[in-house]
Design an enzyme around this catalytic site. Structure first.
Site, PDB file in Angstrom:
ATOM      1  N   CYS A 126      -5.853  10.101  23.567  1.00 53.74           N
ATOM      2  CA  CYS A 126      -6.489   9.058  23.748  1.00 53.74           C
ATOM      3  C   CYS A 126      -7.913   9.009  24.079  1.00 53.74           C
ATOM      4  O   CYS A 126      -8.322  10.305  24.828  1.00 53.74           O
ATOM      5  CB  CYS A 126      -5.726   8.453  25.199  1.00 53.74           C
ATOM      6  SG  CYS A 126      -6.202   6.800  25.878  1.00 53.74           S
ATOM      7  N   CYS A 174      -9.410   8.354  31.767  1.00 55.09           N
ATOM      8  CA  CYS A 174      -8.897   8.055  33.003  1.00 55.09           C
ATOM      9  C   CYS A 174      -8.723   9.546  33.624  1.00 55.09           C
ATOM     10  O   CYS A 174      -8.022  10.416  33.080  1.00 55.09           O
ATOM     11  CB  CYS A 174      -7.491   7.403  32.799  1.00 55.09           C
ATOM     12  SG  CYS A 174      -7.705   5.936  31.733  1.00 55.09           S
ATOM     13  N   CYS A 230      -5.145  11.409  33.917  1.00 55.13           N
ATOM     14  CA  CYS A 230      -4.253  11.299  32.824  1.00 55.13           C
ATOM     15  C   CYS A 230      -4.005  12.409  31.817  1.00 55.13           C
ATOM     16  O   CYS A 230      -5.014  12.770  31.350  1.00 55.13           O
ATOM     17  CB  CYS A 230      -4.467  10.025  31.791  1.00 55.13           C
ATOM     18  SG  CYS A 230      -3.106   9.736  30.648  1.00 55.13           S
ATOM     19  N   CYS A 285      10.847   0.514  28.275  1.00 58.51           N
ATOM     20  CA  CYS A 285       9.584   0.300  28.405  1.00 58.51           C
ATOM     21  C   CYS A 285       8.727   1.487  27.331  1.00 58.51           C
ATOM     22  O   CYS A 285       8.958   2.644  27.517  1.00 58.51           O
ATOM     23  CB  CYS A 285       8.943   0.695  29.607  1.00 58.51           C
ATOM     24  SG  CYS A 285       7.013   0.580  29.799  1.00 58.51           S
ATOM     25  N   CYS A 290       9.688  -3.712  27.749  1.00 58.19           N
ATOM     26  CA  CYS A 290       8.328  -3.808  28.208  1.00 58.19           C
ATOM     27  C   CYS A 290       7.523  -2.776  27.112  1.00 58.19           C
ATOM     28  O   CYS A 290       8.103  -1.947  26.482  1.00 58.19           O
ATOM     29  CB  CYS A 290       8.547  -3.108  29.646  1.00 58.19           C
ATOM     30  SG  CYS A 290       7.036  -3.077  30.386  1.00 58.19           S
ATOM     31  N   CYS A 294       3.597  -6.685  34.500  1.00 58.25           N
ATOM     32  CA  CYS A 294       4.087  -5.421  35.308  1.00 58.25           C
ATOM     33  C   CYS A 294       2.687  -4.684  35.417  1.00 58.25           C
ATOM     34  O   CYS A 294       1.952  -4.310  34.834  1.00 58.25           O
ATOM     35  CB  CYS A 294       4.745  -4.320  34.691  1.00 58.25           C
ATOM     36  SG  CYS A 294       5.241  -2.776  35.167  1.00 58.25           S
ATOM     37  N   ARG A 349       8.126  -1.179  42.280  1.00 58.89           N
ATOM     38  CA  ARG A 349       8.729   0.012  41.512  1.00 58.89           C
ATOM     39  C   ARG A 349       8.158   1.522  42.111  1.00 58.89           C
ATOM     40  O   ARG A 349       6.986   1.558  42.012  1.00 58.89           O
ATOM     41  CB  ARG A 349       8.485  -0.060  40.022  1.00 58.89           C
ATOM     42  CG  ARG A 349       9.146   1.188  39.243  1.00 58.89           C
ATOM     43  CD  ARG A 349       9.205   1.097  37.943  1.00 58.89           C
ATOM     44  NE  ARG A 349       9.775  -0.103  37.488  1.00 58.89           N
ATOM     45  CZ  ARG A 349       9.103  -0.979  36.651  1.00 58.89           C
ATOM     46  NH1 ARG A 349       7.742  -0.824  36.401  1.00 58.89           N
ATOM     47  NH2 ARG A 349       9.647  -2.071  36.262  1.00 58.89           N
TER      48      ARG A 349
HETATM   49  N1  SAM Z   1      -2.660   3.454  27.688  1.00 57.07           N
HETATM   50  C1  SAM Z   1      -2.324   2.555  28.537  1.00 57.07           C
HETATM   51  C2  SAM Z   1      -2.938   2.105  29.594  1.00 57.07           C
HETATM   52  O1  SAM Z   1      -3.733   2.999  30.230  1.00 57.07           O
HETATM   53  O2  SAM Z   1      -2.838   1.000  30.130  1.00 57.07           O
HETATM   54  C3  SAM Z   1      -0.894   2.817  28.740  1.00 57.07           C
HETATM   55  C4  SAM Z   1      -0.345   4.127  29.142  1.00 57.07           C
HETATM   56  S1  SAM Z   1      -0.905   4.789  30.682  1.00 57.07           S
HETATM   57  C5  SAM Z   1      -0.295   6.272  30.559  1.00 57.07           C
HETATM   58  C6  SAM Z   1       0.246   3.952  31.776  1.00 57.07           C
HETATM   59  C7  SAM Z   1      -0.199   4.068  33.251  1.00 57.07           C
HETATM   60  O3  SAM Z   1       0.357   5.578  33.571  1.00 57.07           O
HETATM   61  C8  SAM Z   1      -1.521   4.301  33.780  1.00 57.07           C
HETATM   62  O4  SAM Z   1      -2.053   3.122  34.129  1.00 57.07           O
HETATM   63  C9  SAM Z   1      -1.272   4.957  35.102  1.00 57.07           C
HETATM   64  O5  SAM Z   1      -1.061   3.943  36.295  1.00 57.07           O
HETATM   65  C10 SAM Z   1      -0.107   5.734  34.906  1.00 57.07           C
HETATM   66  N2  SAM Z   1      -0.302   7.191  34.950  1.00 57.07           N
HETATM   67  C11 SAM Z   1      -1.064   8.068  33.993  1.00 57.07           C
HETATM   68  N3  SAM Z   1      -1.054   9.205  34.292  1.00 57.07           N
HETATM   69  C12 SAM Z   1      -0.581   9.324  35.672  1.00 57.07           C
HETATM   70  C13 SAM Z   1      -0.498  10.272  36.571  1.00 57.07           C
HETATM   71  N4  SAM Z   1      -0.874  11.694  36.357  1.00 57.07           N
HETATM   72  N5  SAM Z   1       0.148  10.077  37.742  1.00 57.07           N
HETATM   73  C14 SAM Z   1       0.576   8.891  38.081  1.00 57.07           C
HETATM   74  N6  SAM Z   1       0.561   7.753  37.109  1.00 57.07           N
HETATM   75  C15 SAM Z   1      -0.073   8.143  36.015  1.00 57.07           C
HETATM   76  C1  DTB Z   2       3.355   3.196  35.214  1.00 55.45           C
HETATM   77  O1  DTB Z   2       3.044   2.450  36.312  1.00 55.45           O
HETATM   78  N1  DTB Z   2       3.833   4.181  35.437  1.00 55.45           N
HETATM   79  C2  DTB Z   2       4.251   4.561  34.271  1.00 55.45           C
HETATM   80  C3  DTB Z   2       4.767   3.430  33.347  1.00 55.45           C
HETATM   81  N2  DTB Z   2       3.927   2.421  34.140  1.00 55.45           N
HETATM   82  C4  DTB Z   2       3.905   3.285  31.965  1.00 55.45           C
HETATM   83  C5  DTB Z   2       3.943   6.068  33.689  1.00 55.45           C
HETATM   84  C6  DTB Z   2       3.652   7.184  34.440  1.00 55.45           C
HETATM   85  C7  DTB Z   2       3.022   8.091  33.602  1.00 55.45           C
HETATM   86  C8  DTB Z   2       3.084   9.501  34.446  1.00 55.45           C
HETATM   87  C9  DTB Z   2       2.475  10.382  33.803  1.00 55.45           C
HETATM   88  C10 DTB Z   2       3.013  10.903  32.629  1.00 55.45           C
HETATM   89  O2  DTB Z   2       4.219  11.133  32.527  1.00 55.45           O
HETATM   90  O3  DTB Z   2       2.524  11.326  31.541  1.00 55.45           O
HETATM   91 FE1  SF4 Z   3      -5.297   6.701  27.582  1.00 56.46          FE
HETATM   92 FE2  SF4 Z   3      -3.927   8.016  29.935  1.00 56.46          FE
HETATM   93 FE3  SF4 Z   3      -6.149   6.263  30.272  1.00 56.46          FE
HETATM   94 FE4  SF4 Z   3      -3.968   5.347  29.246  1.00 56.46          FE
HETATM   95  S1  SF4 Z   3      -4.066   6.127  31.157  1.00 56.46           S
HETATM   96  S2  SF4 Z   3      -5.953   4.684  28.647  1.00 56.46           S
HETATM   97  S3  SF4 Z   3      -3.066   6.835  27.953  1.00 56.46           S
HETATM   98  S4  SF4 Z   3      -6.191   7.881  29.322  1.00 56.46           S
END
Ligand code: SAM
Ligand code: DTB
Ligand code: SF4
Length: 336
Positions: free
Chosen positions: A54, A58, A61, A98, A129, A189, A261
């Site tokens: 990506c 973030c 992430c 989802c 979702c 959501c 959730r």
């Molecule tokens: N790329 C899209 C976005 O950012 O909306 C969708 C996927 S993104 C991985 C979805 C959500 O995963 C993020 O908004 C964040 O809340 C959650 N997330 C990602 N990494 C995480 C982490 N290490 N711990 C907790 N939540 C995480």
């Molecule tokens: C949300 O709020 N949490 C989920 C889902 N929506 C997409 C994602 C959590 C991701 C946690 C880190 C990972 O597994 O990569």
């Molecule tokens: Fe990309 Fe992760 Fe940020 Fe979603 S949360 S936009 S997958 S870097």
């Protein structure tokens, strides 16, 4: 029934977070019982349909290309594989599937592929979702047309903390996509992550922003940061577990009718902490041994926890042909 309010002030939300723990939980329980079956938990399963690589930054992430987290970038999954995973999730008791993609925003050419996945999952009789990043109005309408029920797009933090976590987009970008999602008639959501080094006042800022959206999100995921090696937040101090429970309780009080959730971070929680979260008003989980890239509790552990707590999975009937969704309770699933 508690009034559905969209005029929460920061001070009011912070005052709730500041309550003595027992008083806060009593208030949250009262709201929870007035609006929901306190023994029913909605069950969703996540699938990463496009992992890693990506371009966003973030800080939490593991899928951001710029961090070295050991997550390999993949192409968009094939329809057959997605369908297999959805069938498995349904057999394991999930009612919603989802699909998540590590995109800043989808390309127009990706939309028909994701639309086909949505239609196929919907035809299994599951709620659908997706979480694909920022959307244009046209893309949002195409997903709705394919049979999408929910779109996940988190605000993630308070507006004033966002700039410390993400530099590649603005808070307003998130609000704009959420507006497109509501305008297309999709359910929202939308939640956030706690434990990223924010203050309690900043957690109040996240909750107040969510509760003052034009419509409360139908589903509010509260994620506890999963500290992944290689991300900038890997060394963050663990949030006090009671502070996490407080966040859940205040989400419940400020958004009484929403499903709250208990999302990422469950694998690192004790059963007792999860039970406290359910007492505080959480009534939805992600089920299945992976979230997107990180671990979630084993299915056996969740089944045992549900049985020990007398919790049953919320049953949802989806008529794929008419896209009509009816919620019915089925206490027979107490040990699902
Ligand atoms: N790329 C899209 C976005 O950012 O909306 C969708 C996927 S993104 C991985 C979805 C959500 O995963 C993020 O908004 C964040 O809340 C959650 N997330 C990602 N990494 C995480 C982490 N290490 N711990 C907790 N939540 C995480
Ligand atoms: C949300 O709020 N949490 C989920 C889902 N929506 C997409 C994602 C959590 C991701 C946690 C880190 C990972 O597994 O990569
Ligand atoms: Fe990309 Fe992760 Fe940020 Fe979603 S949360 S936009 S997958 S870097």
């Amino acid at each position: 029934m508690a009034a559905i309010r969209h005029d929460w002030t920061r001070e009011e939300v912070l005052a709730l977070l500041d309550l003595p723990f027992a008083d806060l939980l009593a208030r949250a329980q009262a709201v929870h019982r007035a609006h929901h079956d306190p023994n029913a938990v909605q069950v969703s399963t996540l699938l990463s349909i496009k992992t890693g690589g990506c371009p966003e930054d973030c800080a939490y992430c593991p899928q951001a290309a710029r961090y070295h987290t050991g997550v390999d970038a993949t192409k968009l999954m094939e329809l057959d594989e997605v369908l297999d995973k959805a069938q498995q999730a349904k057999a394991d008791g999930a009612t919603r599937f989802c699909m998540g993609a590590a995109w800043r925003s989808p390309k127009d050419r990706d939309i028909p592929k994701v639309a086909a996945m949505i239609a196929a999952v919907k035809a299994l009789g599951m709620e659908t979702c997706a979480t694909l990043g920022m959307l244009t109005p046209t893309q949002t309408q195409a997903l709705k047309h394919a049979g999408l029920d929910y779109y996940n797009h988190n605000l993630d933090s308070a507006p004033e903390f966002y700039g410390q976590i993400i530099h590649t987009r603005e808070y307003q970008d998130r609000l704009d996509t959420l507006a497109h999602v509501r305008d297309a008639g999709l359910k929202t959501c939308c939640g956030g992550i706690v434990g990223m080094g924010e203050t309690r006042a900043q957690r109040a800022g996240l909750l107040q922003t969510l509760a003052c959206l034009p419509a409360h999100p139908d589903s509010v995921p509260i994620n506890r940061l999963v500290r992944v090696e290689g991300t900038p937040l890997a060394g963050e101090v663990e949030l006090d577990p009671f502070e996490f429970v407080r966040t859940i309780a205040v989400a419940r009080i400020t958004m009484p009718a929403s499903m709250v959730r208990l999302s990422a971070g469950r694998a690192q929680m004790s059963d007792e902490l999860q039970a406290l979260c359910f007492l505080a008003g959480a009534n939805s989980i992600f089920h299945g041994e992976k979230l997107l890239t990180t671990d979630n509790p084993d299915c056996d552990r969740d089944a045992a926890l549900f049985a020990r707590l007398g919790v049953h999975a919320l049953q949802v009937e989806v008529e794929a042909a008419t896209a009509h969704v009816e919620v019915v309770e089925n206490p027979e699933h107490a040990d699902a």
